[in-house]
Design an enzyme around this catalytic site. Structure first.
Site, short mmCIF file in Angstrom:
data_model
loop_
_atom_site.label_atom_id
_atom_site.label_comp_id
_atom_site.label_asym_id
_atom_site.label_seq_id
_atom_site.Cartn_x
_atom_site.Cartn_y
_atom_site.Cartn_z
N SER A 114 -9.29 -0.24 7.49
CA SER A 114 -8.82 -0.17 6.11
C SER A 114 -8.19 -1.41 5.51
O SER A 114 -7.95 -1.44 4.31
CB SER A 114 -7.86 1.00 5.94
OG SER A 114 -8.61 2.18 5.71
N SER A 136 -9.37 2.04 3.15
CA SER A 136 -8.53 2.72 2.20
C SER A 136 -7.55 1.83 1.43
O SER A 136 -7.05 2.25 0.39
CB SER A 136 -7.75 3.81 2.94
OG SER A 136 -6.91 3.24 3.92
N LYS A 169 0.86 -1.20 0.00
CA LYS A 169 0.00 0.00 0.00
C LYS A 169 0.89 1.25 0.00
O LYS A 169 1.89 1.30 0.72
CB LYS A 169 -0.89 -0.02 1.24
CG LYS A 169 -1.87 1.12 1.34
CD LYS A 169 -2.69 1.01 2.62
CE LYS A 169 -3.75 2.08 2.74
NZ LYS A 169 -4.52 1.98 4.00
N1 GLN Z 1 -12.71 4.63 7.00
C1 GLN Z 1 -11.92 5.07 8.10
C2 GLN Z 1 -11.46 6.49 7.85
O1 GLN Z 1 -11.89 7.01 6.90
C3 GLN Z 1 -10.75 4.14 8.32
C4 GLN Z 1 -9.62 4.38 7.40
C5 GLN Z 1 -8.43 3.55 7.75
O2 GLN Z 1 -8.52 2.54 8.44
N2 GLN Z 1 -7.29 4.00 7.28
O3 GLN Z 1 -10.72 7.06 8.57
#
Ligand code: GLN
Length: 490
Positions: A184, A160, A85
């Site tokens: 994420s 994400s 990632k």
């Molecule tokens: N959806 C959550 C956010 O927008 C989690 C994102 C993540 O785990 N990086 O912050």
């Protein structure tokens, strides 16, 4: 044989026997990327030269070991293609965080997780798409455009870590690592039908993971099956003096728990995970998975986690507060994008104004507000107090049960565009993945079936540092159901 379809452990066995080479495997994956990447858009940077160099190194190690008959002592991930990632630093390879502000940033060092995978001999094939600085649920917040869900290209792969999820579902990589701040790795795994683990906070080093919310961020494996997840986890877990929140405590060998035996394991099913806001067909798929665990000998009981509903405000205050501090370093002077300007003040304003996307700006503003004098006690401090209560609620639950089971997300993958038009509703879809991160607990997503032709994940949550029990339950479930073996018709 379609090599790009292999899991890491299948490929490992063939590599050791000399039936395939890492170069052949890597070339197969690169060909697959060429074939489907136009449609999937999982990668922000591809590194075919690096990959083939790594593969050639792996082949030399394999060849030598075969000559001396020591191939069974080689690391499991030697010669295995890996996607990273793009919020995780890779020495010499561009790391953008899917942000304009880091569009040209090349880290001088590897994240510890990457260094450990490289030490095993994993082959880096590229950097994958993400929501900008990992802020989001769909990869639509990427400055470089969204990735597409291979199960339905008009839908998001989740986020994400959506680039990894799309790449795995399309067989554009064998294994991947992502980051999970509030879901994420788990949510995209659920949207794309593969396995992901958020480890206990402190179990995997955050060194080299570009910080979003430091008290929540964890790097985690994303893989095609539970066995691969265990192999990647074992490679990256463990103490690292470079991360002051990394925990110095031995890592239990979870591969010993990959046995189809869960008799007597107590599984708690929180009523709140199946209540309001959860799509009934998603709940049905997951309840079926829970019944399956019961048939396999688990003791299932209903529990209650009433504080779950507070996890969204608590998370979005703590995460944005920490993000507002962490993202202060992007000023255009040390690295990344720099704007043209006359004065220093204008320079900062324009660099940050042009460099960050709208979701990142929203969060910096919210976080700065929550931390400001006069509001700190009302918002940030109160959120921290509720955080402690959420942790205690889990502790109490884990006095009665060994694992908590439920859905990963209340919905299946949504059409591209929906979250952009409905950001508040998109925040609400995080309901089931935030509280585990708030409490620092390990949680896993395992394929559990389909509804509307789209994948649904089963979430398993464990006690802190008890990844082993998650692996045991996930493995047993996978072996009897094998949902993860299904692939989209791309
Ligand atoms: N959806 C959550 C956010 O927008 C989690 C994102 C993540 O785990 N990086 O912050």
């Amino acid at each position: 044989m379609t090599l790009h379809r292999l899991t890491a452990h299948e490929a490992r066995d063939l590599l050791r026997k000399g039936e395939i080479t890492s170069t052949e495997l890597t070339e197969a994956v690169l060909r697959r990327i060429e074939e489907v990447e136009d449609k999937v858009k999982a990668f922000l940077t591809l590194t075919p030269e690096v990959a083939l160099t790594h593969a050639a190194e792996a082949d030399r190690r394999l060849e030598e070991a075969r000559k001396s008959g020591t191939q069974d002592t080689l690391p499991d991930l030697l010669g295995i293609p890996l996607a990273v990632k793009d919020v995780i630093s890779t020495a010499g390879i561009r790391t953008t965080c899917a942000s304009r502000i880091l569009h040209n940033y090349i880290p001088p060092y590897d994240a510890t997780a990457v260094a450990r995978l490289r030490a095993q001999g994993a082959v880096i094939i590229g950097k994958t798409n993400t929501d900008e600085f990992a802020m989001g649920w769909s990869t639509e917040n990427s400055a470089f455009g969204p990735s597409h869900n291979p199960w339905d290209l008009s839908r998001v792969p989740g986020g994400s870590s959506g680039g990894n999820a799309a790449a795995l579902a399309a067989d554009e990589t064998i294994i991947a690592i992502g980051s999970d701040t509030g879901g994420s790795v788990r949510q995209p795994a659920s949207f794309c039908n593969h396995v992901a683990l958020r480890p206990t906070y402190g179990r995997v080093s955050r060194y080299g993971l570009v910080a979003f919310a430091s008290s929540l961020d964890q790097i985690g494996p994303m893989t095609k099956d539970v066995t691969d997840c265990a192999l990647v986890y074992m490679a990256i877990a463990g103490h690292d003096p470079n991360d002051s929140t990394s925990v110095n405590r031995p890592v239990e060998d979870v591969t010993h728990h990959l046995v189809p035996e869960i008799k007597g394991i107590r599984v708690g099913v929180p009523q709140e995970y199946f209540g309001e806001g959860i799509e009934p067909d998603v709940a049905d798929v997951v309840l079926k998975a829970v019944r399956q665990l019961e048939e396999m000998g688990a003791i299932v009981e209903e529990i209650s986690l009433p504080l779950t509903r507070h996890s969204i405000p608590v998370y979005y205050l703590i995460a944005t507060a920490e993000a507002s501090a962490n993202l202060a370093r992007y000023d255009g002077i040390r690295y990344g994008y720099s704007a043209e300007a006359e004065t220093l003040w204008e320079y900062f304003m324009r660099t940050r104004g042009e460099g960050f996307g709208p979701e990142v700006k929203r969060r910096i503003i919210l976080g700065t507000y929550a931390l400001s004098a006069g509001y700190y006690d009302a918002y940030y401090l109160r959120a921290q107090k509720v955080r402690t209560l959420i942790r205690r609620e889990f502790d109490q639950a884990f006095e009665k049960v060994d694992v908590i089971a439920g859905p990963v997300t209340p919905v299946v993958a949504w059409p591209i565009g929906w979250a952009m038009e409905n950001p508040v509703q998109a925040y609400l879809t995080d309901l089931l993945t935030l509280s585990q991160a708030i409490a620092g607990l390990p949680a896993m997503s395992v394929p559990a079936g389909f509804t509307q032709g789209l994948p649904v994940g089963l979430q398993l949550v464990g006690r802190a540092f008890d990844e082993a029990t998650l692996f045991r339950v996930a493995y047993a479930y996978e072996q009897t159901t094998r949902w993860g073996e299904q692939r989209p018709a791309l």
